[in-house]
Design an enzyme around this catalytic site. Structure first.
Site, PDB file in Angstrom:
ATOM      1  N   PRO A  35      38.933  28.798  33.735  1.00 45.82           N
ATOM      2  CG  PRO A  35      40.878  27.624  33.410  1.00 45.82           C
ATOM      3  CD  PRO A  35      39.924  28.475  32.706  1.00 45.82           C
ATOM      4  CD  GLU A  36      36.011  32.738  38.004  1.00 42.77           C
ATOM      5  OE1 GLU A  36      36.123  33.542  38.928  1.00 42.77           O
ATOM      6  OE2 GLU A  36      34.907  32.366  37.583  1.00 42.77           O
TER       7      GLU A  36
ATOM      8  CE  LYS B 181      39.593  54.302  38.269  1.00 39.86           C
ATOM      9  NZ  LYS B 181      40.381  54.927  39.324  1.00 39.86           N
TER      10      LYS B 181
END
Length: 287
Positions: free
Chosen positions: A2-3, A166
């Site tokens: 589940p997100e 990044k």
DNA sequence: AAGAGGCCCTGATAGC
DNA sequence: TGCTATCAGGGCCTCT
């Protein structure tokens, strides 16, 4: 599994079903989850009322009348099932999946109320139940998490700054809960498709307008998924009940080899493993 | 110190 | 039929 949207659906249904109810009994059937359920876990819950159920990121937060907090994570395969004792069947299901029958194996915890109970089931045991003693400690416990996608803090200033120098790719960052919390493997692919950004794009190379589209589509995809009741895939499918509907409108997830859904795009959806997670994208319109 | 990779665990499915 | 290998919605830990 589940997100954020699926956990939100569980939260909403828990509030409907168990808010203000007094916990009469707690049965631990199997202590082995991601962390072992402590021996005295039941003592914190027993005879307490559930004041409210909140959610942050993919975490469920049950506030009890003794001010203690029950922190729950569903991991990959955790589901919560609600049973009304007065109605034999069908069983209404609090997971965003649905099931008219109860799982038999892998039931870990049962929390009983006067007229009903909830059962936590988790085959892979990546979920957990924890007691957090107060609000301050809860904040500390969740302090490693970045802002939620729908929050104001998830804005262009934050994202553009974060991406500077990044070298990881954007798919990795969407899954990095310290950067933004709540997006998981399915929605990461869906968001990047709408942004027309390749999942392996290095983030320091994204300009401001691309960063802006990541923010906008993250908010849009997750709210849309919540409106649709989340995504139900794999588990319990073809069983009647409250299934989510977002999986019906996946643009890329699990669509390897199929035609891109974007109008006029002749592309085909590709599947690629990025950091050991399957990632879906269009080979033509995502750059 | 950012980033890559391995690991936790069970079950479903694909391939031989 | 029955093996083995791979993959599944997450997150943490370790190593470089």
């Amino acid at each position: 599994m589940p997100e954020l949207p699926e956990v939100e659906i569980v939260k909403q249904s828990l509030n409907k079903k168990i808010k203000h109810k007094k916990i009469k009994k707690v049965i631990i059937r199997n202590r082995n989850l991601r962390s072992k359920i402590p021996i005295n876990f039941s003592n914190y819950l027993k005879n307490q009322k559930v004041i409210k159920v909140d959610r942050f990121s993919k975490y469920l937060i049950l506030t009890l009348s003794n001010k203690k907090i029950c922190l729950i994570h569903l991991g990959m395969s955790g589901t919560i099932h609600y049973i009304n004792k007065n109605k034999a069947s069908p069983v209404s299901n609090l997971s965003f999946y649905s099931s008219i029958r109860l799982p038999i194996k892998h039931n870990h915890i049962e929390i009983e109320f006067d007229d009903s109970k909830i059962i936590y089931n988790d085959p892979r045991r990546f979920g957990f139940f924890e007691i957090v003693k107060n609000k301050k400690l809860l904040k500390k416990r969740l302090s490693h998490l970045g802002p939620e996608p729908m929050s104001e803090e998830f804005n262009i200033k934050y994202v553009f700054q974060y991406f500077k120098n990044k070298k990881k790719n954007i798919k990795n960052f969407l899954l990095d809960q310290g950067f933004v919390s709540g997006i998981g493997n399915i929605y990461a692919s869906e968001i990047l498709f709408l942004c027309e950004i390749k999942p392996d794009q290095i983030v320091s190379k994204l300009d401001e307008s691309k960063c802006k589209s990541i923010i906008d589509y993250s908010k849009k995809v997750l709210s849309e998924a919540i409106k649709k009741g989340g995504s139900s895939i794999r588990d319990f499918k073809n069983i009647s009940g409250k299934e989510g509907n977002f999986q019906k409108i996946f643009k890329v997830y699990d669509r390897e080899g199929l035609k891109c859904k974007k109008i006029k795009c002749k592309g085909v959806i590709q599947k690629k493993m990025i950091s050991n997670r399957s990632t879906f994208f269009c080979n033509s319109c995502q750059k």
